[in-house]
Motif scaffolding. Structure first.
Motif, short mmCIF file in Angstrom:
data_model
loop_
_atom_site.label_atom_id
_atom_site.label_comp_id
_atom_site.label_asym_id
_atom_site.label_seq_id
_atom_site.Cartn_x
_atom_site.Cartn_y
_atom_site.Cartn_z
N ARG A 44 22.21 4.38 -3.73
CA ARG A 44 23.09 5.02 -4.70
C ARG A 44 22.25 5.56 -5.84
O ARG A 44 21.07 5.24 -5.96
N SER A 45 22.87 6.34 -6.69
CA SER A 45 22.17 6.81 -7.88
C SER A 45 22.51 5.87 -9.04
O SER A 45 23.53 5.17 -9.03
N TYR A 46 21.63 5.86 -10.02
CA TYR A 46 21.78 5.00 -11.19
C TYR A 46 21.92 5.87 -12.43
O TYR A 46 21.30 6.92 -12.55
N GLU A 47 22.71 5.39 -13.37
CA GLU A 47 22.93 6.14 -14.61
C GLU A 47 21.69 6.08 -15.51
O GLU A 47 21.36 7.05 -16.18
N ARG A 48 21.01 4.94 -15.52
CA ARG A 48 19.86 4.75 -16.41
C ARG A 48 18.56 4.63 -15.62
O ARG A 48 18.51 3.97 -14.58
N HIS A 49 17.52 5.24 -16.16
CA HIS A 49 16.19 5.15 -15.56
C HIS A 49 15.75 3.71 -15.44
O HIS A 49 15.24 3.28 -14.40
N SER A 50 15.94 2.92 -16.49
CA SER A 50 15.48 1.53 -16.50
C SER A 50 16.17 0.69 -15.42
O SER A 50 15.55 -0.16 -14.80
N THR A 51 17.45 0.94 -15.19
CA THR A 51 18.18 0.21 -14.15
C THR A 51 17.67 0.58 -12.77
O THR A 51 17.48 -0.28 -11.91
N CYS A 52 17.41 1.86 -12.56
CA CYS A 52 16.88 2.32 -11.29
C CYS A 52 15.47 1.75 -11.06
O CYS A 52 15.15 1.29 -9.97
N GLY A 84 0.78 -1.23 0.00
CA GLY A 84 0.00 0.00 0.00
C GLY A 84 0.81 1.28 0.00
O GLY A 84 0.25 2.37 0.10
N LEU A 85 2.13 1.16 -0.12
CA LEU A 85 2.99 2.34 -0.06
C LEU A 85 3.35 2.85 -1.45
O LEU A 85 3.75 2.06 -2.31
N PRO A 86 3.21 4.15 -1.68
CA PRO A 86 3.59 4.72 -2.98
C PRO A 86 5.10 4.93 -3.07
O PRO A 86 5.81 4.84 -2.06
N GLY A 87 5.56 5.23 -4.25
CA GLY A 87 6.97 5.52 -4.45
C GLY A 87 7.28 5.55 -5.93
O GLY A 87 6.39 5.39 -6.76
N GLY A 88 8.54 5.72 -6.25
CA GLY A 88 8.92 5.73 -7.64
C GLY A 88 10.33 6.23 -7.85
O GLY A 88 11.07 6.50 -6.91
N VAL A 89 10.66 6.38 -9.13
CA VAL A 89 11.98 6.78 -9.58
C VAL A 89 11.98 8.28 -9.87
O VAL A 89 11.02 8.80 -10.43
N HIS A 90 13.06 8.96 -9.48
CA HIS A 90 13.17 10.41 -9.66
C HIS A 90 14.59 10.75 -10.09
O HIS A 90 15.53 10.01 -9.80
N HIS A 91 14.74 11.92 -10.71
CA HIS A 91 16.09 12.44 -11.00
C HIS A 91 16.79 12.74 -9.68
O HIS A 91 16.15 13.09 -8.69
N THR A 92 18.10 12.60 -9.66
CA THR A 92 18.87 13.02 -8.50
C THR A 92 18.74 14.54 -8.36
O THR A 92 18.33 15.23 -9.31
N SER A 93 19.09 15.06 -7.21
CA SER A 93 19.00 16.51 -7.01
C SER A 93 19.92 17.26 -7.97
O SER A 93 19.65 18.40 -8.33
N GLU A 94 20.99 16.61 -8.42
CA GLU A 94 21.88 17.22 -9.40
C GLU A 94 21.34 17.09 -10.82
O GLU A 94 21.82 17.74 -11.74
N GLY A 95 20.36 16.20 -11.00
CA GLY A 95 19.72 16.03 -12.30
C GLY A 95 20.47 15.15 -13.28
O GLY A 95 20.06 15.04 -14.43
#
Length: 128
Positions: free
Chosen positions: A94-102, A63-74
């Protein structure tokens, strides 16, 4: 030490509770390969409160929402699992280089929490 919630274990996954310099507690979830999967977005006043919060998150993950976002540095991607009111509960370690990997990492994290919350054994890698 393992905290048994019934059912089968999630092999190799460990939850570590750390204490910060200011005396607050945070959890981190580590995969079989030793890589940190996720960390707490909140700090807790006690070990027991931190551990209970992690177990409650596992039980309530569906029941918890969430998702993928750009890092604060973009220039990368991170994921967040949120409480119903919108505050972050867990974040990618950590941050991910690709949206699909994240996105794939986020989905694996949610599935792992679901397994733990539905009766998996949480291996607590601490001294309690």
């Amino acid at each position: 030490m393992a905290a048994r919630q019934g059912g089968a274990a999630v092999p190799g996954t460990r939850c570590q509770i750390d204490i910060s310099a200011d005396g607050s507690y945070l959890w981190r979830l580590t995969a079989t390969n030793g890589r940190v999967v996720a960390v707490a977005a909140l700090t807790y006043r006690s070990y027991a409160e931190c551990r209970a919060a992690f177990e409650e998150m596992c039980a309530a993950v569906e029941g918890l929402p969430g998702g993928v976002h750009h890092t604060s540095e973009g220039n990368g991607w991170v994921w967040r699992l949120r409480e119903p009111a919108g505050g972050a509960l867990a974040v990618s370690s950590r941050s991910y280089e690709r949206h699909s990997t994240c996105q794939a990492a986020y989905e694996r994290f949610r599935a792992l929490l679901g397994d733990l919350g539905s009766g998996g054994v949480i291996a607590w890698d601490d001294m309690d």
